[in-house]
Every structure is written in structure tokens, then in C-alpha cells.
Design an enzyme around this catalytic site. Structure first.
Site, mmCIF file in Angstrom:
data_model
loop_
_atom_site.group_PDB
_atom_site.id
_atom_site.type_symbol
_atom_site.label_atom_id
_atom_site.label_comp_id
_atom_site.label_asym_id
_atom_site.label_seq_id
_atom_site.Cartn_x
_atom_site.Cartn_y
_atom_site.Cartn_z
ATOM 1 N N LYS A 109 -31.044 17.526 4.452
ATOM 2 C CA LYS A 109 -31.517 16.241 3.931
ATOM 3 C C LYS A 109 -31.909 16.424 2.469
ATOM 4 O O LYS A 109 -32.831 17.176 2.151
ATOM 5 C CB LYS A 109 -32.717 15.734 4.737
ATOM 6 C CG LYS A 109 -33.347 14.494 4.101
ATOM 7 C CD LYS A 109 -34.569 13.973 4.842
ATOM 8 C CE LYS A 109 -35.389 13.106 3.894
ATOM 9 N NZ LYS A 109 -36.534 12.472 4.557
ATOM 10 N N GLY A 170 -44.079 6.924 3.740
ATOM 11 C CA GLY A 170 -45.454 6.982 4.243
ATOM 12 C C GLY A 170 -46.232 5.685 4.132
ATOM 13 O O GLY A 170 -47.419 5.652 4.428
ATOM 14 N N GLY A 197 -40.667 4.372 5.445
ATOM 15 C CA GLY A 197 -41.259 3.040 5.436
ATOM 16 C C GLY A 197 -41.462 2.406 6.800
ATOM 17 O O GLY A 197 -42.139 1.389 6.918
ATOM 18 N N THR A 219 -44.332 9.621 9.396
ATOM 19 C CA THR A 219 -45.719 9.163 9.399
ATOM 20 C C THR A 219 -45.998 8.144 10.506
ATOM 21 O O THR A 219 -47.085 8.163 11.094
ATOM 22 C CB THR A 219 -46.066 8.558 8.027
ATOM 23 O OG1 THR A 219 -45.636 9.464 7.004
ATOM 24 C CG2 THR A 219 -47.554 8.338 7.886
#
Lengths: 278, 68
Positions: A109, A170, A197, A219
Site C-alpha cells: 500500500k 482518521g 474516512g 480507526t
């Protein structure tokens, strides 16, 4: 791939020629400990798990637990990332180290950040890094802005997936621009995964209903009050959203109601009560 | 002869030009999954036994940690 083609394909997520049953990819940061990490990731059903690469803590690591013991590469596809890198050069160096760390593993990634406040991607640096990495045989899944032109350029460079943000990393703000995501989904052939998000299960479901091939989050699970339960919620949301997308939703009819019950056979035929009392 | 290197950003001195395998032992990191870079170039694990540190090397030793 346009929407009907995506439905016709066997319903696995195919990235760089490998098929995955789960369309939920998860990060491994911000958990209380590795035990909670492992339990949440198991509950999420994720097969691809992203990890960061950092300097070892020289001199204080005797007996320190290792993330890859909690998440064995024999069980999960480990996706090393370049979180924290602000230049193409740092990102490329980090992933070369990751490839060595993971015995030649090529799927990575890429994220190159623009500034520390927004963690918004620096797209010129991301494109430059993607070029170098693709030339070196890496299979690059690229975190990117939700700009369809940028996504297309990443595909042209040879990225195996593009991963536009839903909103800031986050932030938990959900999908701010579904229209841009839709354009990317329609124009790009490689898998499109929303990365960053997502705040709660409905955000993930919406991403999948739009036709995204998958969702990557960290998150939203790790900072839920109960991460393991949220991991399961996200699994179900991604599956539900995917199934809704495959099923094809009904048309929206903003100005026209349509009763679900038969119109005939009422005990008091329409208007009869009013006629009697009139 | 003592050598001076920068290890993960910190200046370190070693009494001699030890091999990377000896460095990893010295740091109590033996058996851990890690990767090493010297002056921007990967040092493959297969070369840890023979490759030696040189004076002035900038060395990075990294591992996988939690992240998104």
C-alpha cells in the site's frame, strides 16, 4: 469495468491476480494491544491486513511482542504501507525494506502524505513513487485523492488498485464526495477501494452500494468503544452493501408514492365513508 | 579498529567492523522478523553472515508495527 461487468464477474475481490473472499481490508494501528488487534481483525473477516514499517526500538526490545506473531503472514495477506512518508523517495525505501522483511512479498500500500494536519495525499509524489515501484515489480495499491484523473493516471502507471479517500484519514467523516467516487468507479478498470474516512457501518455500506470493490479502514474499528463488535458490524456492512449493489437498487421516484399493499379489496372502498356522511 | 555508524538515527561505536549477523545479535534482535538498509541500500538477510559494517555507515533496522 462498468457496473454491469462488475456484477457479472464471480464475486470475489481480485487484486493482482489473487482472489479474496472478504472485501474489507483493515489496518492494525491504534488498538490497545496485539490481543485486541488479533480479535478485532478476526471478527472483521479481513484477509488483507495493512501494517506500518518502523525503526526497531534499539536496546529495549528483549521480549517485546511482535505484531506479526499476532497476525501471522501464513494466515493473513500482510500489506505493508508507507504511512508517515512525505516523499516518493522515503516511500520507495520503506517498501523495499518491507519486501525484504516479508520475504519478497510484492503487494504493498503506497501512501505519500502532503501535510501533517490533513494527511491528505501528495499526488505528484504518489505518482512518482508508483512509477518507480511498478518498475521494480511491486504490486501497488495506491492511496489517493478522490480525483478521477489522478486515479486514472495511477492505473495507467500500473497500480493494481486505486484507493481514494472517503474523507480525511482518521476523521470518521464518511463519504464526502460520492459523485467523484462514482466517476472513478466508472472510469477505472482496476479495483477501487475506499481508504480513509469511514466512521461507522453505514459509511462502509454506502461505499459498497456505490460499486466500490472494497473498503480499507482502521480507526473506525480500533477507536470504537467495542472494537471487536464494530469489526463484526463492518464485516456485515460491507457484505450488505455489496449484496445491495449486486442486487441493483430500485429506482428513486421522488414525486410519486407507490403503495405496497393491493389497492382493491378494502373493507371500506376508497372514499365511501366520506360519501355517506356527506 | 573501532568504527562509528549511525544506527536508526543514533550515533553508535563498535570495537570492530562486525558483520550484520553479529550486529543483530549484539542488539538482541536475533530471530526477529526485520529488514536492514545500509546507506539507502537493502542488506539482504542472506548476506548478514558475510557483509560487514563500515565506518560512517548509516544503518536502518526496521520491523512491522501496527498502522493503517
Amino acid at each position: 469495468m462498468n457496473a454491469p461487468d462488475r456484477i457479472a464477474a464471480a464475486d470475489v475481490l481480485e487484486v493482482a491476480g489473487k482472489a479474496y473472499r472478504s472485501r474489507l481490508l483493515v489496518g492494525t494501528g491504534k488498538y490497545r494491544d496485539f490481543e485486541e488487534t488479533a480479535r478485532a481483525i478476526e471478527a472483521s473477516g479481513a484477509e488483507i491486513v495493512t501494517v506500518a514499517i518502523r525503526r526497531t526500538n534499539i536496546g529495549q526490545n528483549a521480549g517485546e511482542p511482535n505484531l506479526l506473531d499476532a497476525l501471522p503472514p501464513s494466515r493473513y495477506t500482510i500489506l505493508p504501507n508507507t504511512a508517515g512518508c512525505y516523499t516518493a523517495e522515503d516511500a520507495v525505501r520503506t517498501l523495499r525494506l518491507a519486501r525484504e522483511l516479508l520475504d519478497g512479498h510484492a503487494l504493498v500500500k503506497l501512501e505519500v502524505l502532503g501535510d501533517a494536519q490533513s494527511l491528505y495525499p501528495n499526488m505528484p509524489e504518489t505518482l512518482a513513487a508508483a512509477k518507480t515501484l511498478a518498475a521494480e515489480g511491486f504490486q501497488v495499491m495506491a492511496y489517493c485523492s478522490d480525483d478521477p484523473i489522478m486515479a486514472k493516471q495511477l492505473e495507467d502507471i500500473g497500480c493494481v488498485a486505486v484507493m481514494p479517500l472517503a474523507s480525511l484519514i482518521g476523521s470518521g467523516m464518511g463519504i464526502l464526495n460520492p459523485w467523484n467516487l462514482q466517476i472513478i468507479i466508472d472510469r477505472v478498470q482496476v479495483p477501487v477501494l475506499v481508504d480513509a474516512g469511514i466512521g461507522t457501518a453505514s459509511d462502509a455500506a454506502v461505499a459498497m452500494e456505490l460499486g466500490c470493490d472494497g473498503v480499507l479502514m482502521n480507526t473506525a474499528i480500533a477507536k470504537a468503544q467495542d472494537p471487536v463488535r464494530m469489526a463484526r458490524a463492518m464485516k456485515l456492512a460491507v457484505e450488505a452493501g455489496r449484496e445491495a449493489f449486486r442486487a441493483g437498487r430500485m429506482a428513486k421516484k421522488p414525486y410519486e408514492a407507490s403503495a405496497s399493499s393491493p389497492e382493491g379489496g378494502l373493507i371500506a372502498p376508497s372514499g365511501s365513508a366520506r360519501k355517506k356522511t356527506a | 579498529m573501532a568504527i562509528h555508524v549511525t544506527l536508526n538515527g543514533t550515533a553508535r561505536e563498535f570495537p570492530s567492523a562486525l558483520t550484520f549477523a553479529q550486529l543483530i545479535d549484539e542488539l538482541a534482535l536475533a530471530g526477529r522478523r526485520l529488514a536492514v538498509e545500509r546507506n539507502g541500500e537493502i542488506v539482504p538477510r542472506s548476506r548478514f553472515g558475510e557483509a560487514r559494517l563500515s565506518d560512517g555507515d548509516r544503518i536502518e533496522v526496521v520491523m512491522a508495527v501496527g498502522g493503517g
